[in-house]
Design a protein around this motif. Structure first.
Motif, PDB file in Angstrom:
ATOM      1  N   ALA A  20       0.833  -1.206   0.000  1.00 55.89           N
ATOM      2  CA  ALA A  20       0.000   0.000   0.000  1.00 55.89           C
ATOM      3  C   ALA A  20       0.865   1.253   0.000  1.00 55.89           C
ATOM      4  N   ALA A  21       1.926   1.244   0.798  1.00 56.49           N
ATOM      5  CA  ALA A  21       2.827   2.401   0.840  1.00 56.49           C
ATOM      6  C   ALA A  21       3.495   2.614  -0.520  1.00 56.49           C
ATOM      7  N   GLN A  22       3.836   1.532  -1.206  1.00 54.96           N
ATOM      8  CA  GLN A  22       4.433   1.654  -2.537  1.00 54.96           C
ATOM      9  C   GLN A  22       3.444   2.271  -3.522  1.00 54.96           C
ATOM     10  N   VAL A  23       2.185   1.864  -3.449  1.00 54.91           N
ATOM     11  CA  VAL A  23       1.159   2.441  -4.331  1.00 54.91           C
ATOM     12  C   VAL A  23       1.020   3.930  -4.063  1.00 54.91           C
ATOM     13  N   VAL A  24       1.005   4.307  -2.809  1.00 55.46           N
ATOM     14  CA  VAL A  24       0.893   5.719  -2.452  1.00 55.46           C
ATOM     15  C   VAL A  24       2.098   6.489  -2.995  1.00 55.46           C
ATOM     16  N   THR A  41      -7.769  10.795   2.260  1.00 49.52           N
ATOM     17  CA  THR A  41      -8.829   9.837   1.943  1.00 49.52           C
ATOM     18  C   THR A  41      -8.337   8.807   0.932  1.00 49.52           C
ATOM     19  N   ALA A  42      -7.653   9.265  -0.109  1.00 58.30           N
ATOM     20  CA  ALA A  42      -7.124   8.344  -1.126  1.00 58.30           C
ATOM     21  C   ALA A  42      -6.117   7.380  -0.516  1.00 58.30           C
ATOM     22  N   GLU A  43      -5.227   7.889   0.322  1.00 61.67           N
ATOM     23  CA  GLU A  43      -4.241   7.029   0.981  1.00 61.67           C
ATOM     24  C   GLU A  43      -4.923   6.019   1.899  1.00 61.67           C
ATOM     25  N   ALA A  44      -5.936   6.465   2.618  1.00 63.09           N
ATOM     26  CA  ALA A  44      -6.676   5.553   3.503  1.00 63.09           C
ATOM     27  C   ALA A  44      -7.376   4.462   2.697  1.00 63.09           C
ATOM     28  N   LEU A  45      -7.911   4.820   1.536  1.00 67.96           N
ATOM     29  CA  LEU A  45      -8.561   3.829   0.679  1.00 67.96           C
ATOM     30  C   LEU A  45      -7.566   2.779   0.194  1.00 67.96           C
ATOM     31  N   VAL A  46      -6.376   3.217  -0.204  1.00 68.73           N
ATOM     32  CA  VAL A  46      -5.349   2.281  -0.648  1.00 68.73           C
ATOM     33  C   VAL A  46      -5.030   1.287   0.462  1.00 68.73           C
ATOM     34  N   HIS A  47      -4.833   1.794   1.669  1.00 68.50           N
ATOM     35  CA  HIS A  47      -4.512   0.915   2.801  1.00 68.50           C
ATOM     36  C   HIS A  47      -5.694   0.014   3.162  1.00 68.50           C
ATOM     37  N   ALA A  48      -6.910   0.538   3.065  1.00 64.32           N
ATOM     38  CA  ALA A  48      -8.098  -0.255   3.378  1.00 64.32           C
ATOM     39  C   ALA A  48      -8.280  -1.397   2.381  1.00 64.32           C
TER      40      ALA A  48
END
Length: 94
Positions: A20-24, A41-48
């Motif tokens: 997820a961190a790599q995607v961000v 919000t976008a970062e939270a969605l990636v991690h979720a």
């Protein structure tokens, strides 16, 4: 002391967080145009999404352990997800 299944689950979660961190990071330029609130919000969605994808494998690992499944089952799971000492070292080196 953690069980073999719990160790695999911890490593699986760590892999999910790293992915997820790599995607961000890869989308940092796209996220830069967002407001701070939208970026969070976008970062939270990636991690979720990463966490949601791993929820079922984690649940099944716990089930394998509670059913008394032998170490071969857990070894197969570790291999399927590329978990374990060798694969972790390889992932850190890349």
């Amino acid at each position: 002391m953690e069980s073999s299944a719990e160790l695999l689950i911890r490593e699986l979660r760590q892999r999910g967080r790293l992915a997820a961190a790599q995607v961000v990071r890869r989308n940092a330029t796209t996220f830069a145009s967002l407001s701070d609130a939208d970026r969070r919000t976008a970062e939270a969605l990636v991690h979720a999404v990463a966490a949601r994808l791993l929820a079922e494998p984690e649940s099944r690992l716990r089930l394998l352990e509670s059913d008394g499944s032998d170490a071969l089952d857990l070894d197969a799971v570790a291999g399927l997800f590329g978990l374990g000492e060798e694969s972790s070292a390889d992932a850190r080196a890349s």
